[in-house]
Write an enzyme that holds these catalytic residues in place. Structure first.
Site, PDB file in Angstrom:
ATOM      1  N   CYS A  52       0.805  -1.234   0.000  1.00 11.76           N
ATOM      2  CA  CYS A  52       0.000   0.000   0.000  1.00 11.76           C
ATOM      3  C   CYS A  52       0.828   1.270   0.000  1.00 11.76           C
ATOM      4  CB  CYS A  52      -0.956   0.005   1.189  1.00 11.76           C
ATOM      5  SG  CYS A  52      -0.148   0.335   2.766  1.00 11.76           S
ATOM      6  N   CYS A  55       3.948   3.148   4.376  1.00 11.99           N
ATOM      7  CA  CYS A  55       5.169   3.184   5.196  1.00 11.99           C
ATOM      8  C   CYS A  55       6.405   3.530   4.363  1.00 11.99           C
ATOM      9  CB  CYS A  55       5.363   1.842   5.892  1.00 11.99           C
ATOM     10  SG  CYS A  55       5.634   0.477   4.742  1.00 11.99           S
ATOM     11  N   CYS A 115      -7.983  12.029   4.763  1.00  7.75           N
ATOM     12  CA  CYS A 115      -7.759  11.480   6.115  1.00  7.75           C
ATOM     13  C   CYS A 115      -6.304  11.638   6.517  1.00  7.75           C
ATOM     14  CB  CYS A 115      -8.213  10.022   6.203  1.00  7.75           C
ATOM     15  SG  CYS A 115      -6.987   8.803   5.697  1.00  7.75           S
ATOM     16  N   LEU A 265      19.039 -16.844   1.180  1.00  8.86           N
ATOM     17  CA  LEU A 265      19.678 -15.548   0.949  1.00  8.86           C
ATOM     18  C   LEU A 265      18.584 -14.495   0.918  1.00  8.86           C
ATOM     19  CD1 LEU A 265      22.150 -17.245   0.212  1.00  8.86           C
ATOM     20  CD2 LEU A 265      22.543 -15.738  -1.716  1.00  8.86           C
ATOM     21  N   GLY A1094     -22.845  15.117   8.650  1.00  8.20           N
ATOM     22  CA  GLY A1094     -21.991  15.563   9.756  1.00  8.20           C
ATOM     23  C   GLY A1094     -21.797  17.063   9.788  1.00  8.20           C
ATOM     24  N   GLU A1273     -21.249  10.970   0.403  1.00  2.00           N
ATOM     25  CA  GLU A1273     -21.538   9.630  -0.136  1.00  2.00           C
ATOM     26  C   GLU A1273     -22.013   9.618  -1.578  1.00  2.00           C
ATOM     27  OE1 GLU A1273     -23.633   7.081   3.142  1.00  2.00           O
ATOM     28  OE2 GLU A1273     -24.371   9.133   3.254  1.00  2.00           O
TER      29      GLU A1273
END
Length: 1342
Positions: A52, A55, A115, A265, A1094, A1273
């Site tokens: 993804c 990281c 986000c 290896l 919201g 949405e």
């Protein structure tokens, strides 16, 4: 237990600082080290398998051969492999505390963060690219970001930020004339008399600081010295279970191989790492050849190219590209085929890490390179302490035959790839679920050599991947075709031979058997055409007199040869500028950057698992059921409890209060209802100890009947979760008697939320009064609070839930966090320790459920002019094993089924099926994306039957005037009609429809499709009490303002919008304001942040609080109108005026009476329309998204940048639902697709080439805050425009080939579905198995 000898010192640098580790654990990864040891939490844990990119960090080496800087996924990098390297993380390139880097600034200001969980990885991929190429091309930018996933943004703004660094970033074709479309600020012709203008500018390039390469961190001089005088001695690092040995010379490595012949290896760890993690493979000794220069040597000769086995795939790509540029084309056929496969093999980070040797020796069945190397007659140069030898990379090696394999003490030193010869052609093919960063379903490589000057086959070699346990070479078939001429007779014979030799059993691993068989011959046909075309070109070039001897290729067939290219998406975003009379300080309506944007980009935004380790903290890992329906006979914990570090195992018996609902237990009691149901939870000192202990929990089961997985089985067993929901109007039966009818079925697959931040919770018990602090990633902290209260049997007021921000939710963090929080809280209370629970991606996908799969049946009655007179729809959704939100999803699905159409006679029925799968739950759109696909499929079926275009049927049946829905709620469709007309106009739909038809006439194997869909999306919950909201606003004596409200920041920018509202109401700049977190202690009894409302309801609450405060301040302002805000606040304090206020909004009225079938369940509607154009490859099922235009009715947007981001993000997520996201279950009910490798959400290359979003010039709606609308949405369903464009292209194929045009609609429209729907001679010739004769690898659950 003997104590291991002392380890050598591991020396490397992180962000310019030297790190010396004396007791490093060889099993540890760079990600764990950064997050736990160095507390650098900007680098995120999201999948743990390199799939993804969350990281991503940069690793720098002093490598004289190639570039110094590499992007890598830290979750796969073994910590011991970093000796002598420099690591740069997102914190190392810039900080809001000091100075941000231009990459960080631009991704934030271009609105590329929502986000924010994926943002540090995106930043580091771009940063690494700029370190190697300060002015990259757009192609390089796409390549750099190809390994990074984002679930929120839709990628467009991320690319936009990267494009500002590119040398060819002008983008607009009109730029040369000085008239760029992005600079135009035309007056809004559709709203005459208004002073507002239409704007296309979401950010200002002028604000950006320039990129200055001289300001970057230098490569540490100490490491330069180390690489100039490399350490030759062997370095050893001893862990508790594993020893890592890194020899400094080839001689030492070969001696170690003699001593430890079984030791693997390890270079990139891209193959070994995931198998160790997912399959529990264990190797006590690991040998690292990273410091051995001989393994990276590249040798060019006149016969071929030898590449060191230690070279990464990225280095190999550069080496091949260079060699191709140096040599004549006839010598580079194999190199070109390899380069083509490397361009789509994994993402950039994996290519930087994976070694050529590792890729070859792993012999994965899906290897993209081994088939090319096998047909290209590559040879493997092996070396051991005894000497060297060479073996061919052929079918015997690939099959792992002992006589042709590496001996245990041998290593692969290099790979020799010969030049291709005159008259030789080599090609490579692959088909995966999506174009980039996906493992292939099938790949192939083919090579043919002709006798000089003829078209007679002298040598032929064909190899396939994905059709066996390893690469399969079709040696017998090739042998039988030698001497044959390159014509259709040979092709027919070759197809027959290949299907016979490359045989796949019906139960083959990976399934898709008929599709794979079809690809075997489809790839051959592509190769046949490619070679024939080249032969004809050569003959023409050499003026061969009888060049007519080659078979003719129809011009209509030539497009089969071309692959879809990857292009950088472009687009225009238009919205209405604020009124020129609006005060400058008022931020409402402006494209304000996300409040946390810069913190996302610097890694300083704290998520739940970024909270530092708390004193005495323990880690929890869940134990789940391995059976779908069984009685629990016994749970044996003793072995687990004896392991070091294990503190306790939490079972249902430890719960002091209620263990969930009667039919939905948090921890299983006596019986399990699905694979993945939580049975107990291990608590240990570390996550590793807890994970090891889960493997030692022994559970004995007794299987129970029935076991139900599919909707069809549930219907057969009458297995339902709730009563049928039904709406009806008119007289359906009577209407059917007078019209033509058609009956069809529609299957819509489920969808995994795939929020980038998995479920996680930290529970901290306090020392007094049974109080708990819970830090949780949730959309509904009050639900978590109430659930924990009931589970522990303590009052709600002792529990405080904190939500700083959530790394994506999409409905998946409404209900499930409460159960996980309750289990963690039981552990915290029982042990007296803080408990941290972080789900692995595999566990998250297994346990949590997702979007409900749907099976729909409809009967439609229509006139031959396309007018629909009657529609009867029956929908069944797969609810899983417990009720969860399935009843509400069924209700919403039925309420929303009519979409934009007025049909006089309607009957809608819905049932939620109980099956032995994990419970499905809320998901963005809440039933609308599945149900409305049935309605729109009905429209296209009617169009096919009437011989009319689908858009004509849509127009004819659309609501036109003020009317009432099926549930008798009144509404005006005027904005719907405006969206539809504007979408047709902006997309130039009618002229492009003509162009699509022209293209399809001229091309047989490639077809284009175009579709436009309207949308009427109802916003909100169907109950008034769910629309209430509260806010708390404090003004401090320095004039600063703290705003708290009941909404949760999920990436949708709710906190940003709330401060915009507060700024307008208090008439002060946003810079005076702050939002800390959402807390149940500050604002109690909140409602879930869901259903697109919201910002609506919380905005009203914030507005109310600010108005109360301003009213209190009025006398002071009147007395001192020239004073400053600070003066007024100081005076208010002196006069004992309260500077804190609670705001409250009672909610929109909403109700539904299901007995009467009527109500006003929704406060308002959002309208929209989307037009998409695609091109499909009929031979492979692949598709390319050419263009999408979206027009959305946003009324008066609070923040156009955020709203457009929500529309784009939901559209791309919807596009994933309808095209690539496919859940696969075993016949035993085990979810196979549990990682980004198996479950393909859209990547950056899936974004339409042209992607335009337009907010309809505003209209007023007095109901909502400042006439804005909730857009979180609605865009989801518009992704279906891509699905219907694909279906349009498939219908064109079927019409041309005289096959029935109406076919069972199945979503997602995967390459498999598209290829098999485009029936032709190849789909006809494949063998087909009787389903009764084998057990399939997977089962359809819709």
């Amino acid at each position: 237990m003997p104590c291991p000898p002392p380890s050598d010192e591991l020396v490397f640098f992180v962000n310019g600082r030297k790190v010396i580790e004396r007791n490093v654990d060889p099993e540890g990864t760079l990600l764990t080290f950064l997050r736990k040891n160095l507390r650098l939490t900007g680098t995120k844990y999201a999948c743990g398998g390199g799939g993804c990119g969350a990281c991503t960090v940069m690793v720098s080496k002093n490598d004289p051969v190639s570039k110094k800087h590499f992007s890598v996924t830290a979750c796969l990098v073994p910590i011991c492999s970093l000796y002598g390297t420099a690591v740069t993380t997102v914190e190392g390139i810039g900080s809001i505390k000091t100075r941000i880097h231009p990459v960080q600034e631009r991704i934030a200001k271009c609105h590329g963060t929502q986000c924010g969980f994926c943002t540090p990885g995106m930043v580091m991929s771009m940063y690494t690219l700029l370190r190697n190429h300060p002015q990259p091309s757009e192609e390089q930018l796409m390549e750099a970001l190809g390994g990074n996933l984002c679930r929120c943004s839709g990628y467009r703004p991320i690319l936009e930020s990267g494009r500002t660094f590119c040398m060819d970033s002008d983008g607009c074709q009109q730029k040369r004339t000085g008239q760029c479309c992005l600079d135009q600020e035309e007056s809004a012709s559709s709203t005459p008399g208004r002073r507002n203008e239409i704007s296309t500018k979401l950010f200002s390039k002028e604000e950006f600081q320039p990129l200055d390469p001289t300001q970057e961190l230098i490569f540490p001089p100490e490491l330069l010295r180390m690489t100039e005088n490399p350490e030759k001695r062997t370095l050893s690092f001893y862990g508790e279970r594993v020893t890592w040995i890194s020899p400094g010379t080839l001689k030492d490595l070969l001696q170690l191989k003699v001593k430890h012949p079984e030791a693997p290896l390890i270079l990139g760890n891209t193959s070994l790492g995931p198998t160790v993690k997912s399959q529990g493979q264990f190797h006590p000794i690991l040998l690292s050849p990273a410091r051995i220069p001989e393994l990276s040597v590249v040798t060019k000769t006149s016969e071929g190219l030898t590449i060191g086995a230690g070279c990464s795939l990225a280095q190999m790509k550069d080496i091949l590209a260079e060699r191709i540029s140096e040599l004549p084309e006839e010598k580079t056929q194999t190199y070109q085929a390899l380069l083509k496969q490397l361009q789509s093999l994994a993402g950039q980070q994996i290519r930087n890490m994976a070694s050529l040797g590792g890729h070859i020796v792993s012999r994965h069945c899906y290897s993209d390179l081994n088939p090319v190397l096998a047909v290209g007659n590559a040879a493997l140069n092996l070396v051991s302490a005894e000497g060297t030898r060479q073996i061919p990379l052929n079918e015997h090696f690939l099959a792992g035959l002992e006589s042709t394999d590496l001996k245990p003490e041998e290593i692969l030193e290099s790979v020799y790839i010969p030049h291709s010869r005159k008259g030789e052609f080599v090609s490579a093919f692959r088909q995966a679920q999506c174009q980039q960063n996906a493992l292939p379903h099938v790949n192939a490589s083919m090579r043919v050599l002709f006798k000089e000057g003829t078209d007679s086959v002298e040598d032929l070699s064909i190899a396939y991947g994905g059709v066996g346990t390893t690469t399969v070479c079709a040696q017998k078939s090739c042998q039988q075709l030698l001497g044959r001429r390159w014509n259709e007779l040979m092709l027919d014979e070759a197809c027959r031979l290949l299907l016979d030799e490359v045989s796949l059993p019906g139960s083959a691993l990976g399934g898709r058997v008929e599709f794979k068989r079809t690809l075997v011959v489809s790839f051959l046909f592509k190769f046949y055409l490619e070679v024939l075309q080249e032969l004809k070109k050569l003959a023409k070039l050499l003026s061969v007199p009888d060049s007519r001897r080659y078979p003719d290729i129809s011009d209509r067939f030539l497009s089969a040869i071309k692959d879809f290219s990857v292009t950088t998406p472009r687009g225009v975003q238009t919205y209405q500028s604020v009124d020129s009379c609006q005060p400058l300080r008022d931020p409402v309506g402006h494209p304000i950057m996300h409040l946390s944007g810069l913190k996302h980009a610097t890694g300083e935004a704290m998520f739940c698992d970024d909270i530092p380790v708390v004193d005495r903290e323990l880690f929890m890992v869940l134990v789940t059921s391995s059976r779908a329906h069984a009685k629990i006979i016994s749970i044996e914990l003793s072995e687990a409890l004896e392991l070091p570090g294990v503190v306790d195992v939490i079972t249902a018996e430890d719960i002091p209060g209620t263990n969930g609902a009667e039919d939905d237990r948090f921890l299983a009691v006596d019986e399990v209802l699905c694979v993945g149901q939580i049975i107990c939870a291990v608590v240990a000192e570390t996550d590793i100890q807890a994970k090891r202990a889960t493997e030692k929990v022994k559970i004995t089961y007794e299987d129970l009947e029935p076991v139900i997985f599919t909707i069809q089985d549930a219907i057969k067993h009458n297995s339902f979760l709730c009563p049928e929901k039904k709406l009806e109007k008119g007289n359906v039966e009577e209407a059917f008697e007078k019209v033509d009818q058609t009956v069809e079925e529609v299957h819509v697959g489920g969808q995994e939320h795939f929020y980038m931040e998995t479920q996680r919770v930290l529970v901290i018990p306090k020392t007094e009064d049974k109080e708990l602090d819970i830090f949780v990633s949730t959309q509904d902290p009050t639900h978590v609070q109430k659930t924990v209260s009931a589970t522990l049997n303590i009052p709600i007021n002792r529990i405080t839930c904190h939500v700083k921000r959530v790394g994506g939710g999409f409905g998946g963090k409404v209900g499930r966090p409460a159960a996980l929080g309750a289990i963690a809280a039981v552990g915290a209370v029982k042990t007296g320790h803080p408990i941290r629970l972080v789900l692995d991606r595999e566990d998250d996908m297994l346990i949590t459920g997702g979007r409900h799969p749907l099976f729909g049946k409809y009967k439609v009655g229509f006139m031959n002019n396309g007018r629909i007179k009657a529609l009867d729809v029956e929908c069944y959704i797969n609810g899983g094993c417990t009720l969860d939100d399935s009843e509400m999803v069924t209700e919403f699905l039925i309420l929303k089924l009519e979409n934009a159409y007025k049909i006089r006679n309607l009957r809608f029925r819905g049932r939620a099926c109980r099956t032995n799968l994990p419970s499905n739950t809320a998901f963005r759109g809440f039933g609308f994306p599945q149900g409305t696909l049935v309605t729109e499929s009905c429209i296209t079926a009617v169009a096919a039957r009437c011989g009319l275009l689908p858009e004509k049927i849509r127009e004819k049946n659309m609501y036109k005037t003020v009317d009432k829905t099926i549930y008798k709620q009144a509404f005006s469709p005027e904005p719907l009609i405006r969206c539809w007309n504007e979408c047709l106009d902006k997309s130039s739909f009618h002229s492009r429809r003509t162009q699509v038809d022209e293209f399809n006439k001229k091309n047989y194997w490639k077809k284009k499709g175009i579709a436009v869909v309207p949308m009427k999306f109802s916003v909100g919950f169907a109950a008034t009490s769910y629309h209430q909201a509260a806010a708390l606003v404090h003004i401090y004596t320095d004039g600063s303002v703290l705003v708290t409200h009941g909404g949760n920041e999920l990436g949708q920018g709710i906190h940003t919008k709330m401060l915009q509202v507060a700024s307008r109401e208090l008439k002060i700049p946003m810079s005076y304001m702050h939002i800390c977190e959402t807390s149940t202690a500050a604002v109690p009894n909140t409602i879930a942040t869901a259903a697109s409302i919201g910002a609506d309801v919380n905005g009203r609450a914030v507005q109310n609080a600010c108005q109360i405060l301003l009213k209190r301040l009025e006398p002071i302002i009147k007395k001192n109108p020239e004073g400053t805000w600070e003066d007024w606040i100081e005076a208010a304090f002196e006069q004992r005026i309260s500077l804190s206020a609670t705001g409250y909004f009672r909610g929109y009225k909403a109700f539904m009476d299901w007995d009467k079938g009527e109500g006003d369940p929704f406060p308002y509607y959002v309208y929209g329309a989307a037009c998409s154009e695609v091109e499909i490859d009929c031979l492979t099922g692949a598709h390319k998204k050419i263009r999408t235009d979206i027009v959305m009715d946003a009324c008066c947007s609070l923040n156009p940048a955020i709203d457009i981001g929500q529309i784009e993000g939901s559209f791309i997520q919807g596009m994933g639902l309808y095209t690539t996201e496919e859940l696969k279950y075993s016949p035993e009910g085990i979810l196979y697709s549990r990682s980004p490798n198996e479950y393909k959400i859209p990547t950056i290359t899936d974004v339409p080439e042209e992607f335009n979003v337009s907010l309809l010039p505003s209209s007023q709606t007095p109901l909502t805050i400042y006439s804005s609308k909730g857009l979180g949405e609605s865009g989801m369903f518009l992704g279906s425009s891509v699905f219907f464009a694909i279906a349009d292209a498939v219908a064109s194929v079927r019409r041309e080939r005289d096959i029935a045009e109406d076919f069972t609609v199945q979503s997602p429209a995967t390459p498999e579905w598209v290829r098999m729907a485009c029936a032709d001679q190849f789909t006809e010739m494949i063998p087909r198995d009787d389903p009764k004769t084998f057990k399939p690898w997977s089962i359809p659950i819709a």
